[in-house]
Design a protein around this motif. Structure first.
Motif, short mmCIF file in Angstrom:
data_model
loop_
_atom_site.label_atom_id
_atom_site.label_comp_id
_atom_site.label_asym_id
_atom_site.label_seq_id
_atom_site.Cartn_x
_atom_site.Cartn_y
_atom_site.Cartn_z
N ASN B 60 3.29 1.38 67.19
CA ASN B 60 3.91 0.25 66.51
C ASN B 60 3.82 0.38 64.99
O ASN B 60 3.36 1.40 64.46
CB ASN B 60 3.33 -1.07 67.01
CG ASN B 60 1.92 -1.30 66.53
OD1 ASN B 60 1.40 -0.55 65.71
ND2 ASN B 60 1.30 -2.35 67.02
N PHE B 232 6.41 -9.40 66.81
CA PHE B 232 6.39 -8.30 65.84
C PHE B 232 7.52 -7.30 66.10
O PHE B 232 8.14 -6.80 65.17
CB PHE B 232 5.04 -7.58 65.86
CG PHE B 232 4.01 -8.27 65.02
CD1 PHE B 232 4.13 -8.29 63.64
CD2 PHE B 232 2.94 -8.92 65.61
CE1 PHE B 232 3.20 -8.94 62.86
CE2 PHE B 232 2.00 -9.58 64.83
CZ PHE B 232 2.14 -9.59 63.46
N LYS B 235 10.99 -8.06 64.70
CA LYS B 235 11.17 -7.83 63.26
C LYS B 235 11.62 -6.40 62.96
O LYS B 235 12.22 -6.13 61.93
CB LYS B 235 9.85 -8.08 62.53
CG LYS B 235 9.48 -9.53 62.49
CD LYS B 235 8.22 -9.72 61.66
CE LYS B 235 7.73 -11.14 61.79
NZ LYS B 235 6.32 -11.25 61.51
#
Lengths: 327, 281
Positions: B60, B232, B235
């Motif tokens: 990530n 998250f 985004k």
């Protein structure tokens, strides 16, 4: 005779009292919780800002903010819409609140009315055609849909229809600064509303469908349905005027219980589509630690919910006359 | 309420599906830490890299292994839901039996409190406390359980009122059994199906709330959660990560809520006597 006329009034007041207490409880929580916070406002606000305070200014500010208003004057201030100023926007909180409220009412109101109507009609029809492929398919599909949270449907619809296909706008409720005629403006508002609305309807309507179908199943077995059939009434009249009217009750009673789910889902949906309603206002306030706004939105949206549940209590009495004469 | 429920419930395909999924999630919850290939807080990998043989779902934006994060996120959501469901079942069952058995003023006060709690939207209280005090998830679970018990206790109170009239309970009272003895030996064990229904419904609601609160950013950001992973990942949608970063937590969350929903719906269908009669089968 006297006892007979007095009782309904007393029973009518029961819910009003408990809702009044719930409202007072909420107001007291929103009054007392921020006062339990460690530290004080002056340190919290100015310790991280660029402004350097002289000792004198600091003492004055502290004296101003530690002034204890008391619960009574807090109540008065609330009633006068004097909810303080937002730390982040420096505008009155009530102004922010009332500019966001219409959007939330529009979104949630339409979503609820639509999902009630669709859920109710499909539920009644499915129960009437029991064991048919239509009923089995609907029950299966709705049970699966009931298990998918708004976060998932919302994100998937956003990614597919707003990002990938670009059929619908991904954020907002209206096109800013567009000088358009009223009809064009309504069209853009509708265009922005589609995705959040579909997400909420997909989340609300399976529950309505399953509830209606289950209560219809119970009602259909009642002897008065056989009577109606024996009288030779048309099928649609039996279905809606006789059976569905009784199946409507759980839908209204369970509404209050399902509100907790609904509001949580609405917050999530407003965040996903950046819809400028109360949810978005609240989320932005949380991120900025804008306490007056958080306090006001939490308190007044809870009070609105309380009022809605209270009103439903009376609606329930109207559609089910048995309650007035119970006990 | 005597039902040969083991046989009936295991014939329901929804129950079997839900049970199977629940077992999978139980494995992920219990065996999560040893199964996860990396420490989910280890930020030493190349941020936003696509899946590879070592990192099954890629990395990530913070340089953390997504596959390992997923295990810890499931673990947090599941434990939150189970804890919350258990606590509210405990409070709801005890207060419901007491209200039903004692009757009178005790009953009135308890049910009035229940009405008040039912009317207040729990999420608003959670948001207020979470944003003001940033408490640990356990405190939030406790608060949520403290707001969710009324529906359970109302169902249990109603059942207690019918049980109160049954012969064996009356006989026990005639023999001189104490209130506590009757509640413990005669009332509590008889309502087992109601506990299951109540627990499944509340655990479902709590997991849903946890995911939503995490998605809204009300938990500590270092705490892994499915809702936070989704927030998250959205985004970074433009990085073309939707299939390895965005989709896995969405699928996990949906399957998890589905599992509990299937169990809740099927238990209610089999165990609720009124519903069972109406639905036949």
């Amino acid at each position: 005779m006297i006892a007979y006329t007095k009782q309904p009034i007393k029973r009518r007041l029961g819910p009003v009292i408990s809702f009044g207490l719930a409202a007072l409880g909420m107001i007291y929580l929103s009054y007392s919780l921020p006062r339990l916070l460690p530290g004080d406002f002056v340190t919290a606000m100015y310790s991280s800002s660029h402004v350097t305070l002289t000792a004198e200014q600091e003492a004055e500010l502290r004296a101003y903010y530690t002034e204890e208003p008391g619960f009574g004057s807090y109540l008065l201030k609330l009633a006068r819409l004097d909810w303080g100023y937002s730390y982040a926007f420096l505008t009155p909180v009530s102004e922010l609140f009332f500019s966001a409220l219409p959007w939330t009412l529009l979104l949630l109101g339409t979503a609820n009315i639509l999902s009630m109507l669709i859920g109710f009609v499909t539920g009644v029809e499915a129960a009437w055609r029991r064991e048919s492929p239509f009923e089995k398919g609907m029950v299966g599909g709705m049970t699966i849909l009931e298990g998918i949270p708004e976060i998932s449907t919302g994100i998937i619809l956003l990614v597919v229809f707003a990002f990938h296909l670009q059929w619908f706008p991904a954020a907002g409720a209206d096109t800013a600064y567009a000088e358009a005629s009223i009809s064009a403006r309504l069209a853009t508002i509708g265009h922005h509303l589609v995705l959040p609305l579909v997400t909420l309807v997909l989340a609300y309507f399976p529950g309505n469908f399953l509830l209606t179908r289950n209560s219809m199943m119970m009602v259909i077995k009642a002897p008065f349905i056989n009577t109606a059939k024996a009288k030779g009434l048309p099928a649609r009249r039996i279905r809606y005027a006789h059976a569905a009217r009784n199946a409507l009750l759980p839908l209204v009673t369970r509404f209050g219980l399902r509100l907790a789910f609904m509001i949580t889902g609405a917050l999530v949906v407003e965040k996903i589509y950046s819809y400028p309603g109360l949810g978005m206002l609240l989320i932005n306030a949380i991120q900025a630690r804008d306490l007056p706004v958080i306090q006001a939105v939490v308190l007044f949206s809870s009070l609105i919910v309380l009022t809605i549940i209270l009103l439903l209590e009376f609606v329930y009495r109207i559609i089910d006359p048995r309650i007035e004469h119970a006990h | 309420m005597h039902i040969d429920f083991h046989q009936r419930v295991f014939l329901d395909p929804w129950f079997i599906t839900g049970f199977f999924l629940a077992v999978l999630f139980a494995f992920a919850t219990i065996l999560g830490p040893p199964l996860a290939p990396f420490d989910p807080w280890d930020m030493s990998f190349v941020p936003i890299s696509p899946p590879s043989a070592t990192h099954v779902l890629g990395i990530n934006d913070g340089g953390q292994d997504i596959f390992s994060e997923l295990f810890y996120a499931i673990r947090n959501t599941v434990t939150f839901g189970l804890a919350c469901g258990l606590i509210s079942l405990f409070i709801g069952a005890i207060l419901g039996v007491i209200a039903g058995w004692m009757g009178g003023i005790v009953d009135m006060i308890l049910m009035r409190v229940a009405d008040i709690l039912l009317a207040i939207p729990a999420i608003m209280i959670l948001i207020l406390t979470a944003s003001l005090f940033r408490p640990s998830p356990w405190v939030l679970a406790l608060i949520l359980a403290g707001m969710m018990w009324p529906t359970i206790s109302k169902a249990i109170r109603a059942q207690t009122l019918t049980l109160k009239e049954s012969l064996h309970v009356k006989a026990a009272a005639q023999i001189g059994a104490s209130n506590w003895y009757i509640i413990r030996r005669h009332l509590m064990p008889e309502m087992f199906p109601l506990y299951l229904i109540g627990f499944a419904a509340k655990a479902r609601m709590a997991m849903f709330m946890e995911a939503s609160l995490a998605f809204l950013g009300l938990f500590d950001p270092s705490r892994k959660s499915l809702g936070m992973m989704i927030a998250f990942a959205v985004k970074y949608y433009y990085m073309d990560i939707w299939w390895n970063w965005l989709l896995p937590p969405i699928i996990c969350l949906s399957l998890l809520i589905m599992a509990v929903t299937f169990l809740a719906i099927s238990l209610e269908k089999v165990l609720d006597p009124r519903l069972k009669e109406a639905l036949g089968s």
